[in-house]
Design an enzyme around this catalytic site. Sequence first.
Site, PDB file in Angstrom:
ATOM      1  N   GLU A  59       0.833  -1.205   0.000  1.00 39.04           N
ATOM      2  CA  GLU A  59       0.000   0.000   0.000  1.00 39.04           C
ATOM      3  C   GLU A  59       0.868   1.256   0.000  1.00 39.04           C
ATOM      4  O   GLU A  59       0.559   2.240  -0.684  1.00 39.04           O
ATOM      5  CB  GLU A  59      -0.937  -0.012   1.214  1.00 39.04           C
ATOM      6  CG  GLU A  59      -2.038  -1.079   1.148  1.00 39.04           C
ATOM      7  CD  GLU A  59      -3.007  -0.961   2.308  1.00 39.04           C
ATOM      8  OE1 GLU A  59      -3.076   0.137   2.923  1.00 39.04           O
ATOM      9  OE2 GLU A  59      -3.683  -1.959   2.610  1.00 39.04           O
TER      10      GLU A  59
ATOM     11  N   GLU B  86      22.517   9.230  28.148  1.00 36.65           N
ATOM     12  CA  GLU B  86      22.141   8.859  26.783  1.00 36.65           C
ATOM     13  C   GLU B  86      23.050   7.761  26.249  1.00 36.65           C
ATOM     14  O   GLU B  86      24.207   7.640  26.679  1.00 36.65           O
ATOM     15  CB  GLU B  86      22.241  10.075  25.861  1.00 36.65           C
ATOM     16  CG  GLU B  86      21.460  11.283  26.317  1.00 36.65           C
ATOM     17  CD  GLU B  86      21.772  12.504  25.476  1.00 36.65           C
ATOM     18  OE1 GLU B  86      21.926  12.366  24.249  1.00 36.65           O
ATOM     19  OE2 GLU B  86      21.887  13.601  26.047  1.00 36.65           O
TER      20      GLU B  86
ATOM     21  N   LYS C 191      25.667   6.170  23.725  1.00 40.76           N
ATOM     22  CA  LYS C 191      26.687   6.708  22.828  1.00 40.76           C
ATOM     23  C   LYS C 191      26.698   5.836  21.567  1.00 40.76           C
ATOM     24  O   LYS C 191      27.254   4.737  21.559  1.00 40.76           O
ATOM     25  CB  LYS C 191      28.062   6.730  23.482  1.00 40.76           C
ATOM     26  CG  LYS C 191      29.104   7.449  22.620  1.00 40.76           C
ATOM     27  CD  LYS C 191      30.442   7.557  23.310  1.00 40.76           C
ATOM     28  CE  LYS C 191      31.412   8.367  22.461  1.00 40.76           C
ATOM     29  NZ  LYS C 191      31.605   7.796  21.124  1.00 40.76           N
TER      30      LYS C 191
ATOM     31  N   ASP D  99      27.601   4.343  18.015  1.00 42.47           N
ATOM     32  CA  ASP D  99      28.866   4.130  17.317  1.00 42.47           C
ATOM     33  C   ASP D  99      28.611   4.276  15.820  1.00 42.47           C
ATOM     34  O   ASP D  99      28.428   3.303  15.091  1.00 42.47           O
ATOM     35  CB  ASP D  99      29.414   2.732  17.639  1.00 42.47           C
ATOM     36  CG  ASP D  99      30.863   2.589  17.215  1.00 42.47           C
ATOM     37  OD1 ASP D  99      31.485   3.605  16.895  1.00 42.47           O
ATOM     38  OD2 ASP D  99      31.362   1.450  17.204  1.00 42.47           O
TER      39      ASP D  99
ATOM     40  N   TYR E 268      19.851   9.117  14.350  1.00 39.96           N
ATOM     41  CA  TYR E 268      19.369   9.502  15.673  1.00 39.96           C
ATOM     42  C   TYR E 268      19.843  10.921  15.978  1.00 39.96           C
ATOM     43  O   TYR E 268      21.036  11.215  15.862  1.00 39.96           O
ATOM     44  CB  TYR E 268      19.907   8.556  16.747  1.00 39.96           C
ATOM     45  CG  TYR E 268      19.254   7.194  16.757  1.00 39.96           C
ATOM     46  CD1 TYR E 268      18.183   6.924  17.600  1.00 39.96           C
ATOM     47  CD2 TYR E 268      19.703   6.176  15.923  1.00 39.96           C
ATOM     48  CE1 TYR E 268      17.574   5.672  17.617  1.00 39.96           C
ATOM     49  CE2 TYR E 268      19.110   4.923  15.927  1.00 39.96           C
ATOM     50  CZ  TYR E 268      18.044   4.678  16.775  1.00 39.96           C
ATOM     51  OH  TYR E 268      17.446   3.443  16.793  1.00 39.96           O
TER      52      TYR E 268
ATOM     53  N   LYS F  54      32.881   5.228  28.495  1.00 37.31           N
ATOM     54  CA  LYS F  54      33.053   4.164  27.505  1.00 37.31           C
ATOM     55  C   LYS F  54      32.833   2.784  28.112  1.00 37.31           C
ATOM     56  O   LYS F  54      33.014   2.564  29.314  1.00 37.31           O
ATOM     57  CB  LYS F  54      34.452   4.243  26.881  1.00 37.31           C
ATOM     58  CG  LYS F  54      34.766   5.598  26.234  1.00 37.31           C
ATOM     59  CD  LYS F  54      33.822   5.910  25.100  1.00 37.31           C
ATOM     60  CE  LYS F  54      34.151   5.152  23.841  1.00 37.31           C
ATOM     61  NZ  LYS F  54      35.394   5.571  23.193  1.00 37.31           N
TER      62      LYS F  54
ATOM     63  N   CYS G 162      68.469   3.006  14.905  1.00 32.11           N
ATOM     64  CA  CYS G 162      67.166   3.061  14.238  1.00 32.11           C
ATOM     65  C   CYS G 162      67.061   1.935  13.210  1.00 32.11           C
ATOM     66  O   CYS G 162      67.969   1.766  12.378  1.00 32.11           O
ATOM     67  CB  CYS G 162      67.006   4.416  13.553  1.00 32.11           C
ATOM     68  SG  CYS G 162      65.526   4.531  12.525  1.00 32.11           S
TER      69      CYS G 162
ATOM     70  N   CYS H 113      67.228   3.691   9.529  1.00 30.08           N
ATOM     71  CA  CYS H 113      68.368   4.437   8.978  1.00 30.08           C
ATOM     72  C   CYS H 113      69.681   4.138   9.686  1.00 30.08           C
ATOM     73  O   CYS H 113      70.724   4.676   9.308  1.00 30.08           O
ATOM     74  CB  CYS H 113      68.098   5.937   9.017  1.00 30.08           C
ATOM     75  SG  CYS H 113      68.052   6.619  10.699  1.00 30.08           S
TER      76      CYS H 113
ATOM     77  N   CYS I 161      64.762   8.387  17.145  1.00 27.67           N
ATOM     78  CA  CYS I 161      65.809   8.284  16.138  1.00 27.67           C
ATOM     79  C   CYS I 161      66.425   9.672  15.950  1.00 27.67           C
ATOM     80  O   CYS I 161      65.706  10.673  15.856  1.00 27.67           O
ATOM     81  CB  CYS I 161      65.218   7.776  14.816  1.00 27.67           C
ATOM     82  SG  CYS I 161      66.302   7.991  13.395  1.00 27.67           S
TER      83      CYS I 161
ATOM     84  N   CYS J  58      66.302  10.090   7.918  1.00 21.02           N
ATOM     85  CA  CYS J  58      65.683   8.793   8.202  1.00 21.02           C
ATOM     86  C   CYS J  58      64.516   8.577   7.240  1.00 21.02           C
ATOM     87  O   CYS J  58      63.582   9.396   7.208  1.00 21.02           O
ATOM     88  CB  CYS J  58      65.183   8.757   9.649  1.00 21.02           C
ATOM     89  SG  CYS J  58      64.254   7.254  10.057  1.00 21.02           S
TER      90      CYS J  58
END
Length: 874
Positions: free
Chosen positions: A37, A115, A117, A119, A225, A333, A427, A430, A443, A449
């Site tokens: 419909e 609220e 969170k 993702d 949202y 978190k 390093c 290098c 380094c 480098c």
Amino acid sequence: MTTAPSPSGRHRELVDAIRHHDYRYYVLDAPEIPDHEYDALFRELEGLERDHPELVTPDSPTRRVGGAVAEGFPEVRHEAPMLSLQSIHDEAELREFTDRMEREVGREDLDYCLEPKFDGLSVELVYEQGRFRRGATRGNGTVGEDITANLRTVRSLPLRLAGDGTPARLAVRGEAVLPVADFERMNDGLAQSGKDTFKNPRNAAAGSLRQLDPAVAAARPLALYAYDILVWDDGALPAPETQSGVLRTLAGLGFRVAPESRGDGGGETGRRSVWWEVGRGPDQVLAYHRLLIEQRDRFAVELDGAVVKLDRIADQEELGERSRNPRWAVAFKFPPGQAETALLAIDVQVGRTGKLTPVARLDPVLVSGVTVSRATLHNEGMVRALDAGPGDRVRIQRAGDVIPQVVEVVARAREEGAAPWSMPPACPECDRPVQAEGANHFCSGGWSCPAQRKARLVHFVGKGGMEIETLGDELVELLVECGFVRSPADLYRLTREKLLSVPPQPAGRPFDPAGAAELVRRLGAARNAPLARVLVALGLPGVGPTRAEAMANEFDLAALRTFSERPDGEEPAGHAEEALKALASPVKRALLEDLVEAGVIEGAPRARRGEESFRWEPDVLAAAVARFADKNALDLPRVSEGIAADLVNSGRVARPADLFELTEADLLALPERRRRPFAEKSAANLLRELEESRTVRLDRFLFALGIPHVGQHVARVLAARYGSLERLGSASREDLLEVHEIGEQVADAVTGFFSDEANLRELQDLADSGVAPVWEATGESTLSGLRIVLTGTLAELTREEAGELIERHGGRVVSSVSSRTSLVVAGDKAGSKLEKARGLGVPVGGEEELRRLAAGDVTLEEFAAAETGTGDET
């Protein structure tokens, strides 16, 4: 007898009905009518608008389907800064936050709006007079990408606000997400089609909204949202006074909002909607957070934590914000996902600043839906604290569900007494000496480098710096490896000849097992194809899908063969026959008989007359095979022009019929493809961008230099204060510390950068190459440290231009008025912010006053002393 409504009347009825059912289905998850419909209503609206195009409006439901493919996303400045949230991870941090709120607000009875969170991808939505005008990604919080066309395709986004009382101008912040069930179905469909799948719903949502073709975004089942009001400009309509009121207001305006009660909005997927609520004190916040964790897997969308905000807007405005996040809210978190795996080796990465970072190379393992094969170990001290080494079994987690890190060693494989892991003395890139600075190692090679050189160059040309869009990370590294670029100045010595001489690079194999299986399936399904599709596949001049359908109703295979047997060049008789004239050519005759032989057209193969000796030229055959791939022909989406050429050049397809005999093994055996990094157009584009960047804005140049601790905002502050590279380079540490927002860490980094002989040589080389950063001559940073609110419509400046003017002179644009606000710049139809400023005694001016303050013609103190507070002139 009832009179039928006029076309315009019926149009209004259909639009209202479809909006109502969209809201019931996409926002409330409570449809009132079956799909067929709804489809009938939509088809009727499409037909009415086709017959009466004058009735079409920008917010018609038919406008959601997407328009033309965009060439790119222009940048737009946000109506108000889109700040990020400071993250907390445990009860102690939560209690520290609530204690600080009570101290700074001066009350203990504080309510918090709690609220989910989401993702997903954060977006800004701008409405004028109740109609959706623009949408943008968050970007860097100040400037984002205009994705209006793609957002229009999201069904839960209202194109026109509901209700009678809507503000004149409204900017809303929301999150675009892909519900878990829809994500799984979409990934299944992509896998079955042999296409790359998305790693998680967040990536899928972001990827969908950043498609250049809005039709692709329209096909993705995104939801949106809303959860914040960035701008509410209306002189007569008061803005909500609490965050909980914001959510109720947004729901009343027609936005999809997390329900207020945890029992609401079960949806059709069997998963529950996640709710928001108001809590008082840390215990209620902790209870909300725990409940979200317990029920996390039952929600329809993915979450990565809870958002905790002071509920009263007045309290929020009083506390204000830091440079990057508000003081009155945190993201609480969820604990990160964990898994166990084997530590195969410890590699050492060298970053842009020369910092050496140990990285765990892992036996790949799935963590929170993502396969992890590498994880950071931060520094030598962390490796020793973990007592980790190659061969150990370790527990890893995705910190913040994003960055993989090693948590602990579960079982050690090393012999007892073996020496612990330590940072190499030289390093690895290098062989220069490594120097310890506190807990970290660096380094000493600098620009010599290779790793630092590549990372610095990538940063130099990247977003926020010189913004050379043609140069991605891989191309920068390739130019370094070819020896064409060793320093930023070398970029400006590139020539067309150098770019075109960059050798071809491996581009991977054309097919993986899933893609090969899907193409073989489609080739099998192509047999007995409708004649109209075959006509398109034949590549007859002027024959597209519409004409092919008409011709298929008039002709059959016998007629096609009759045309193909006419002498080449014989004049056709009618209009339809004219399109088939090309069938008399040897190429088309051979192509037609191959399609019959392969079973694409149902009919008996016939003996060819003279075509046995027909030889396909490779380029002609590849073009014919590629033409089969058209969605209106045989619909073979994996057969691009390049794949067609590979099939022909490898000998697997010697004539068209061979295509339909291909096996998965044939496709997987195709040689690895190679491509040239630069062609004429891309080389010209790069050289043009480099030429334009010679006069880069000073703040972007400072950011591009990669000075430690100098981000985009600090770069703007320094550029506004000093106005030239020379003045900044000669500034003393004491002088820098007098600049608002510049602390000891930044001052030391800046003076250290400009006292380094290697850096000075690079700067001189850039200057010799014609790179001359520019900045509007501003003298002192006239707006330094000022927090300025913009409201209403200015006479000459757009909000974006006004914001740039303020930041260029060292000020900061803030979204809300509080006692900490330095100035409110009010234009036409200024709303409640103007009234609030007057009530708090905050100075109010117009566009002219802003220009005078920026030019240094008057100080804020002088202006405030002369300002009457009536605001009549504004």
